[in-house]
Structure formats: structure tokens, C-alpha cells
Design a protein around this motif. Structure first.
Motif, mmCIF file in Angstrom:
data_model
loop_
_atom_site.group_PDB
_atom_site.id
_atom_site.type_symbol
_atom_site.label_atom_id
_atom_site.label_comp_id
_atom_site.label_asym_id
_atom_site.label_seq_id
_atom_site.Cartn_x
_atom_site.Cartn_y
_atom_site.Cartn_z
ATOM 1 N N ALA A 69 0.826 -1.209 0.000
ATOM 2 C CA ALA A 69 0.000 0.000 0.000
ATOM 3 C C ALA A 69 0.857 1.255 0.000
ATOM 4 N N ASN A 70 2.062 1.154 0.554
ATOM 5 C CA ASN A 70 2.946 2.314 0.637
ATOM 6 C C ASN A 70 3.908 2.424 -0.549
ATOM 7 N N SER A 71 3.875 1.447 -1.445
ATOM 8 C CA SER A 71 4.751 1.482 -2.617
ATOM 9 C C SER A 71 4.245 2.521 -3.606
ATOM 10 N N PRO A 72 5.140 3.093 -4.429
ATOM 11 C CA PRO A 72 4.665 3.961 -5.514
ATOM 12 C C PRO A 72 3.799 3.169 -6.486
ATOM 13 N N HIS A 73 2.730 3.780 -6.935
ATOM 14 C CA HIS A 73 1.870 3.191 -7.955
ATOM 15 C C HIS A 73 1.787 4.186 -9.109
ATOM 16 N N TYR A 74 2.070 3.705 -10.302
ATOM 17 C CA TYR A 74 2.265 4.579 -11.449
ATOM 18 C C TYR A 74 1.067 4.525 -12.397
ATOM 19 N N ASP A 75 0.789 5.667 -12.999
ATOM 20 C CA ASP A 75 -0.275 5.731 -14.003
ATOM 21 C C ASP A 75 0.182 5.124 -15.323
ATOM 22 N N ALA A 76 1.481 5.137 -15.563
ATOM 23 C CA ALA A 76 2.031 4.523 -16.773
ATOM 24 C C ALA A 76 3.427 3.990 -16.473
ATOM 25 N N ILE A 77 3.698 2.794 -16.976
ATOM 26 C CA ILE A 77 5.034 2.205 -16.925
ATOM 27 C C ILE A 77 5.461 1.979 -18.371
ATOM 28 N N LEU A 78 6.492 2.696 -18.798
ATOM 29 C CA LEU A 78 6.979 2.666 -20.180
ATOM 30 C C LEU A 78 8.337 1.984 -20.196
ATOM 31 N N VAL A 79 8.483 0.953 -21.018
ATOM 32 C CA VAL A 79 9.693 0.126 -20.941
ATOM 33 C C VAL A 79 10.374 0.012 -22.306
ATOM 34 N N ASP A 80 11.659 0.359 -22.332
ATOM 35 C CA ASP A 80 12.498 0.169 -23.522
ATOM 36 C C ASP A 80 13.876 -0.260 -23.034
ATOM 37 N N ILE A 81 14.041 -1.562 -22.848
ATOM 38 C CA ILE A 81 15.309 -2.098 -22.359
ATOM 39 C C ILE A 81 15.820 -3.193 -23.286
ATOM 40 N N ASP A 82 15.041 -4.252 -23.447
ATOM 41 C CA ASP A 82 15.451 -5.372 -24.288
ATOM 42 C C ASP A 82 15.126 -5.105 -25.761
ATOM 43 N N HIS A 83 15.728 -5.902 -26.631
ATOM 44 C CA HIS A 83 15.426 -5.765 -28.058
ATOM 45 C C HIS A 83 13.971 -6.118 -28.343
ATOM 46 N N SER A 84 13.451 -7.102 -27.626
ATOM 47 C CA SER A 84 12.067 -7.539 -27.792
ATOM 48 C C SER A 84 11.770 -8.539 -26.684
ATOM 49 N N PRO A 85 10.504 -8.957 -26.519
ATOM 50 C CA PRO A 85 10.220 -9.985 -25.509
ATOM 51 C C PRO A 85 10.991 -11.274 -25.734
ATOM 52 N N ARG A 86 11.354 -11.571 -26.969
ATOM 53 C CA ARG A 86 12.114 -12.795 -27.261
ATOM 54 C C ARG A 86 13.620 -12.601 -27.151
ATOM 55 N N TYR A 87 14.104 -11.401 -27.501
ATOM 56 C CA TYR A 87 15.543 -11.148 -27.559
ATOM 57 C C TYR A 87 15.913 -10.153 -26.467
ATOM 58 N N ASP A 96 11.025 -6.034 -32.858
ATOM 59 C CA ASP A 96 10.444 -7.065 -33.715
ATOM 60 C C ASP A 96 9.008 -6.713 -34.122
ATOM 61 N N PRO A 97 8.486 -7.365 -35.150
ATOM 62 C CA PRO A 97 7.064 -7.234 -35.470
ATOM 63 C C PRO A 97 6.219 -7.777 -34.313
ATOM 64 N N PRO A 98 4.915 -7.479 -34.308
ATOM 65 C CA PRO A 98 4.047 -8.010 -33.249
ATOM 66 C C PRO A 98 4.194 -9.521 -33.106
ATOM 67 N N ASP A 99 4.310 -9.960 -31.874
ATOM 68 C CA ASP A 99 4.600 -11.352 -31.543
ATOM 69 C C ASP A 99 3.325 -11.992 -30.993
ATOM 70 N N ALA A 100 2.767 -12.968 -31.708
ATOM 71 C CA ALA A 100 1.502 -13.582 -31.313
ATOM 72 C C ALA A 100 1.606 -14.255 -29.946
#
Length: 219
Positions: free
Chosen positions: A125-143, A177-181
């Protein structure tokens, strides 16, 4: 994860300075191609309702996602997490084109930490809660840049991330990558709404068009 290198070079075919980041022998990012990184913030925040938004950006890099988020006047605070201290240092020293806009904005907080460990942790309950989490770290979910990142892209990992979102909050992810099913099936198992945006942009080096994917999901 390897030697981290920032370099500035002159691109003779375009007569412009180019800023590039390499990790080992792999290119992570280039200032020539920032459209999709900026759209990560624009598309992600467009899906969020309300004002006085608290935003978390996972991955600082060249800073284009973070600066694009600051362009939204509804953003009240933005925490940018990066696990690589040199990256934060580059911006604090003003070495990159957007560094001044980023560090000079009082809404910005740069945090040296492991984004994946933060999302893995149990929100309270005391942790920060964000309206948006934006992530750009890995090349893709697979890579991924490191094997330890794998669990974020699972149902369990995304459910843990949801614990760090405010009600109606949005998770947005950049992918090379393209959208990953397979990954969209995982998103559908966690989020009520999601969309895979294909972001196309001119490739100034080839004269053609390139594309990345921005996933936007709302709990």
C-alpha cells in the motif's frame, strides 16, 4: 552484460552527428532512429485518463522516451530507472542532445536500480503506484539483453508489474520485432485491453522504411 560504449560520429551520407550506444558488439540505440522510442511515450500516455500522472520509465538510454513523456503536460512526476550508472552519468554530464531538457525538468528523477527487480518485488500500500510504466530495455520480448529479464514477459511477471500500476494504469513496451503472437497471448491473459502498434518511420540510411512495435496494455 558487456562493455558499454557511447560514441559520437559524423555520418557522411547525411552530414549529421550520430550518437550511438553499444553493449559489447551489439548496437543498442542510435539517435538516427528515435521515432518509435518517442511513440512509446506518446502512445502509452495517450491511453491514460486523468491528470497529475506519475510515470515510470524503464530504461534511460539516449533519453528520447523520457523527454517525449515530459512533453505531456499531464505528467506530474517521472522516475527513470536504469541499471547502468554510466548511462545516468552521461545525462548528468550533458553529453547527449536531450540531456539538458531531461535533467533540467524538475519532474524528472533518475534512479540507479534494476527495473526488473523492482517489478518483481511485491507492491504494498505504501509502494509507488504509477499511471504509466513505459519500458524500452530489451530488443524484444524474445531477444533480451540478459537472461534474468525473462520473467517480466510471462503471465506471472506481468501480473507482478500490474501490482505497481495505479487503477486504470497503462503498461507500454517497445520492441524491435514485429508483433509477436505468443507475447500478445500473454498480454491478453493479464490485461483487459491491449494493442500492438506498428510504428513505421523513414530509414535515412537506406532510403526505405523501417518499423518497430509498441505494445500498449491497460489493466
Amino acid at each position: 552484460m558487456g562493455d558499454l560504449t557511447l560514441r559520437r560520429r559524423r555520418e557522411p551520407t547525411l552530414d549529421v552527428d550520430v550518437y550511438e550506444v553499444k553493449l559489447g558488439e551489439a548496437f543498442l540505440m542510435s539517435s538516427l532512429f528515435t521515432v518509435a522510442e518517442e511513440e512509446l511515450a506518446t502512445l502509452g500516455l495517450a491511453a491514460v485518463a486523468g491528470d497529475r500522472l506519475d510515470v515510470l520509465v524503464g530504461g534511460l538510454g539516449l533519453g528520447y522516451t523520457a523527454v517525449a513523456a515530459l512533453a505531456d503536460d499531464r505528467v506530474a512526476s517521472m522516475t527513470v530507472v536504469d541499471t547502468l550508472s554510466p548511462v545516468i552519468g552521461w545525462h548528468q554530464r550533458g553529453l547527449l542532445p536531450v540531456s539538458e531538457a531531461l535533467t533540467g525538468d524538475p519532474r524528472t528523477h533518475l534512479k540507479l536500480d534494476d527495473f526488473f527487480a523492482l517489478m518483481r518485488s511485491t507492491a504494498t500500500a505504501n509502494s509507488p503506484h504509477y499511471d504509466a510504466i513505459l519500458v524500452d530495455i530489451d530488443h524484444s520480448p524474445r531477444y533480451r539483453l540478459d537472461a534474468s529479464h525473462f520473467d517480466l514477459y510471462t503471465v506471472a511477471g506481468l501480473r507482478s508489474l500490474v501490482g505497481h500500476l495505479a487503477e486504470g494504469g497503462v503498461f507500454a513496451l517497445w520492441s524491435d520485432d514485429p508483433p509477436d503472437a505468443e507475447f500478445t497471448d500473454i498480454l491478453a491473459g493479464v490485461f483487459g485491453r491491449w494493442h500492438a502498434h506498428v510504428v513505421s518511420f523513414p530509414n535515412r540510411l537506406t532510403g526505405g522504411t523501417s518499423a518497430n512495435t509498441v505494445y500498449v496494455a491497460q489493466y
